[in-house]
Design a protein around this motif. Structure first.
Motif, PDB file in Angstrom:
ATOM      1  N   LEU A  64     152.980  26.629  32.803  1.00 28.10           N
ATOM      2  CA  LEU A  64     153.885  27.016  33.887  1.00 28.10           C
ATOM      3  C   LEU A  64     154.886  28.063  33.420  1.00 28.10           C
ATOM      4  N   PHE A  65     155.416  27.898  32.222  1.00 24.36           N
ATOM      5  CA  PHE A  65     156.359  28.882  31.686  1.00 24.36           C
ATOM      6  C   PHE A  65     155.695  30.259  31.582  1.00 24.36           C
ATOM      7  N   ILE A  66     154.490  30.311  31.031  1.00 21.74           N
ATOM      8  CA  ILE A  66     153.801  31.596  30.863  1.00 21.74           C
ATOM      9  C   ILE A  66     153.498  32.227  32.214  1.00 21.74           C
ATOM     10  N   ALA A  67     152.969  31.420  33.145  1.00 26.40           N
ATOM     11  CA  ALA A  67     152.613  31.945  34.460  1.00 26.40           C
ATOM     12  C   ALA A  67     153.837  32.438  35.219  1.00 26.40           C
ATOM     13  N   THR A  68     154.991  31.802  35.002  1.00 31.01           N
ATOM     14  CA  THR A  68     156.207  32.184  35.718  1.00 31.01           C
ATOM     15  C   THR A  68     156.869  33.414  35.102  1.00 31.01           C
ATOM     16  N   ILE A  69     156.954  33.442  33.796  1.00 32.09           N
ATOM     17  CA  ILE A  69     157.724  34.490  33.115  1.00 32.09           C
ATOM     18  C   ILE A  69     156.920  35.773  32.960  1.00 32.09           C
ATOM     19  N   ASP A  70     155.647  35.636  32.580  1.00 33.90           N
ATOM     20  CA  ASP A  70     154.862  36.831  32.260  1.00 33.90           C
ATOM     21  C   ASP A  70     154.448  37.549  33.541  1.00 33.90           C
ATOM     22  N   ASN A  71     154.709  38.823  33.595  1.00 33.39           N
ATOM     23  CA  ASN A  71     154.498  39.632  34.793  1.00 33.39           C
ATOM     24  C   ASN A  71     153.071  40.185  34.810  1.00 33.39           C
ATOM     25  N   ALA A  72     152.086  39.280  35.019  1.00 31.74           N
ATOM     26  CA  ALA A  72     150.685  39.721  34.955  1.00 31.74           C
ATOM     27  C   ALA A  72     149.833  38.959  35.957  1.00 31.74           C
ATOM     28  N   GLY A  76     145.259  45.722  35.647  1.00 26.50           N
ATOM     29  CA  GLY A  76     144.170  46.694  35.638  1.00 26.50           C
ATOM     30  C   GLY A  76     144.375  47.670  34.507  1.00 26.50           C
ATOM     31  N   ASP A  77     143.584  48.712  34.509  1.00 26.50           N
ATOM     32  CA  ASP A  77     143.654  49.718  33.453  1.00 26.50           C
ATOM     33  C   ASP A  77     144.923  50.551  33.618  1.00 26.50           C
ATOM     34  N   GLY A  78     145.883  50.341  32.734  1.00 25.55           N
ATOM     35  CA  GLY A  78     147.111  51.124  32.748  1.00 25.55           C
ATOM     36  C   GLY A  78     148.231  50.536  33.578  1.00 25.55           C
ATOM     37  N   PHE A  79     148.116  49.312  34.043  1.00 24.89           N
ATOM     38  CA  PHE A  79     149.217  48.720  34.815  1.00 24.89           C
ATOM     39  C   PHE A  79     149.125  47.191  34.782  1.00 24.89           C
ATOM     40  N   PHE A  80     150.256  46.559  35.042  1.00 29.96           N
ATOM     41  CA  PHE A  80     150.324  45.114  35.289  1.00 29.96           C
ATOM     42  C   PHE A  80     151.475  44.888  36.269  1.00 29.96           C
ATOM     43  N   ALA A  81     151.289  43.961  37.176  1.00 35.27           N
ATOM     44  CA  ALA A  81     152.248  43.813  38.266  1.00 35.27           C
ATOM     45  C   ALA A  81     152.340  42.366  38.723  1.00 35.27           C
ATOM     46  N   ASP A  82     153.483  42.108  39.387  1.00 37.43           N
ATOM     47  CA  ASP A  82     153.760  40.843  40.073  1.00 37.43           C
ATOM     48  C   ASP A  82     153.977  39.700  39.066  1.00 37.43           C
ATOM     49  N   VAL A  83     154.913  38.827  39.280  1.00 38.75           N
ATOM     50  CA  VAL A  83     155.653  38.684  40.518  1.00 38.75           C
ATOM     51  C   VAL A  83     157.118  39.156  40.405  1.00 38.75           C
ATOM     52  N   TRP A  84     157.422  39.835  39.302  1.00 43.15           N
ATOM     53  CA  TRP A  84     158.797  40.289  39.095  1.00 43.15           C
ATOM     54  C   TRP A  84     158.924  41.809  39.090  1.00 43.15           C
ATOM     55  N   LYS A  85     157.895  42.473  38.574  1.00 46.34           N
ATOM     56  CA  LYS A  85     157.957  43.925  38.420  1.00 46.34           C
ATOM     57  C   LYS A  85     156.587  44.529  38.680  1.00 46.34           C
ATOM     58  N   VAL A  86     156.584  45.856  38.831  1.00 49.39           N
ATOM     59  CA  VAL A  86     155.350  46.634  38.858  1.00 49.39           C
ATOM     60  C   VAL A  86     155.457  47.637  37.723  1.00 49.39           C
ATOM     61  N   THR A  93     155.767  52.636  28.983  1.00 49.16           N
ATOM     62  CA  THR A  93     155.831  51.582  29.985  1.00 49.16           C
ATOM     63  C   THR A  93     156.977  51.858  30.948  1.00 49.16           C
ATOM     64  N   ASN A  94     156.643  52.065  32.200  1.00 49.34           N
ATOM     65  CA  ASN A  94     157.633  52.284  33.256  1.00 49.34           C
ATOM     66  C   ASN A  94     157.516  51.150  34.267  1.00 49.34           C
ATOM     67  N   CYS A  95     158.604  50.433  34.461  1.00 55.71           N
ATOM     68  CA  CYS A  95     158.598  49.252  35.329  1.00 55.71           C
ATOM     69  C   CYS A  95     159.574  49.432  36.486  1.00 55.71           C
ATOM     70  N   THR A  96     159.186  48.951  37.626  1.00 57.59           N
ATOM     71  CA  THR A  96     160.043  48.946  38.820  1.00 57.59           C
ATOM     72  C   THR A  96     160.243  47.503  39.255  1.00 57.59           C
ATOM     73  N   ASP A  97     161.487  47.102  39.339  1.00 57.24           N
ATOM     74  CA  ASP A  97     161.780  45.729  39.746  1.00 57.24           C
ATOM     75  C   ASP A  97     161.429  45.509  41.217  1.00 57.24           C
ATOM     76  N   SER A 189     148.161  35.485  34.268  1.00 55.83           N
ATOM     77  CA  SER A 189     149.258  34.641  34.761  1.00 55.83           C
ATOM     78  C   SER A 189     148.863  33.926  36.051  1.00 55.83           C
ATOM     79  N   PHE A 190     148.152  34.640  36.919  1.00 59.27           N
ATOM     80  CA  PHE A 190     147.658  34.023  38.149  1.00 59.27           C
ATOM     81  C   PHE A 190     146.658  32.909  37.834  1.00 59.27           C
ATOM     82  N   ILE A 191     145.769  33.160  36.887  1.00 59.49           N
ATOM     83  CA  ILE A 191     144.772  32.154  36.499  1.00 59.49           C
ATOM     84  C   ILE A 191     145.460  30.946  35.873  1.00 59.49           C
ATOM     85  N   LEU A 192     146.446  31.197  35.012  1.00 54.50           N
ATOM     86  CA  LEU A 192     147.167  30.093  34.373  1.00 54.50           C
ATOM     87  C   LEU A 192     147.931  29.263  35.397  1.00 54.50           C
ATOM     88  N   ALA A 193     148.382  29.885  36.467  1.00 53.51           N
ATOM     89  CA  ALA A 193     149.067  29.124  37.514  1.00 53.51           C
ATOM     90  C   ALA A 193     148.123  28.098  38.141  1.00 53.51           C
TER      91      ALA A 193
END
Length: 214
Positions: A64-72, A76-86, A93-97, A189-193
Motif C-alpha cells: 500500500l505504501f509503494i502504490a500510494t507514494i510511487d507515481n507510476a 510508458g517510454d519516457g514518462f510516468f504519471a498519476d496519481v500525484w504528478k505527470v 525529468t520534468n514533472c507537473t503536479d 503502482s496500479f498493479i500493486l494496488a
C-alpha cells in the motif's frame, strides 16, 4: 528315538525363526511402538502461524505504501504519471503536479484520499492486532482487527476501481499534459494496488477466523 527328538526340536526352532512377524505383517518386537509421524507442539504451531500473519500484514502495508507514494500508475517510454504528478524523462525529468487547475481533479483526489486512508487503516489494524494479542481472552476472535483491515481492503478497491473507470476521461480532458502518454500502459503502482487489495482481503478474513490461544 533320540534322533527323532533332535529333528523335532530343530524343526520347531526353524519355524519360530522363519515367522518373525504376526499374521497382519507387524513385528512382535515393534508392535508396541507408535508409527504416527512426529507433530510440532501446539505452542510452536501458534508461533509459526503468528509469524506468518505478521509478515503477511507487513507485506500488505508495504504494498500500500509503494502504490500510494510511487507515481507510476500510468507509465510508458519516457514518462510516468498519476496519481500525484505527470513526469517526462526524455532528457531530464520534468514533472507537473496534479492540482486544482487539473480537469477532473476531484476524481484524482478521491483516488489519492482512498489510497491514503487504506494505508492508514492497514497500519492501525496492525497496531490493534498487537494490542489484542495481550488484551483478548483465550478463545476470542480478532474481530476489531478484521473489521479495520477489511475497511482498508475496501478503500484500496475503491481507489483502484475509480482510476480504472475514469482514467480515459481524465487523460482526454487534460490533453495538454497527457497527449504524449497515449501509448502508455498501467504501471506497477496500479498493479500493486490490486495486489494489496487481495492481500488485505485475505488477512482480514484470517483475523476473523483466528482465535487467541495460549
Amino acid at each position: 528315538r533320540t534322533a527323532n527328538v533332535v529333528i523335532m526340536q530343530m524343526t520347531h526352532t526353524d519355524v519360530s525363526m522363519t515367522r518373525p512377524y504376526w499374521d497382519d505383517g507387524t513385528s512382535p518386537a515393534l508392535s508396541g511402538l507408535s508409527t504416527r509421524p512426529l507433530a510440532l507442539p501446539r505452542p510452536v504451531k501458534m508461533l509459526v502461524l503468528l509469524a506468518f500473519i505478521i509478515i503477511f500484514h507487513i507485506t500488505s502495508a508495504a504494498l500500500l505504501f509503494i502504490a500510494t507514494i510511487d507515481n507510476a500508475w500510468w507509465v510508458g517510454d519516457g514518462f510516468f504519471a498519476d496519481v500525484w504528478k505527470v513526469c517526462f524523462t526524455e532528457n531530464t525529468t520534468n514533472c507537473t503536479d496534479i492540482d486544482d487547475t487539473f480537469s477532473h481533479y476531484s476524481t484524482m483526489q478521491a483516488v489519492q484520499a482512498s489510497m491514503i486512508l487504506s494505508t492508514i487503516l492497514c497500519c492501525i489494524a496492525f497496531l490493534i492486532f498487537l494490542l489484542q494479542l495481550f488484551r483478548l481472552k483465550q478463545g476470542e476472535r480478532f474481530v476489531l482487527t478484521s473489521i479495520i483491515q477489511l475497511m482498508s481492503c475496501l478503500c484500496v478497491m475503491i481507489a483502484a476501481s475509480i482510476y480504472t473507470d475514469r482514467r480515459q476521461d481524465i487523460h482526454r480532458e487534460n490533453q495538454h499534459l497527457y497527449s504524449p502518454t497515449a501509448e502508455g500502459t498501467y504501471g506497477y503502482s496500479f498493479i500493486l494496488a490490486w495486489v494489496a487489495f487481495a492481500f488485505t482481503f485475505i488477512s482480514g478474513l484470517m483475523y476473523l477466523i483466528l482465535r487467541k490461544r495460549k
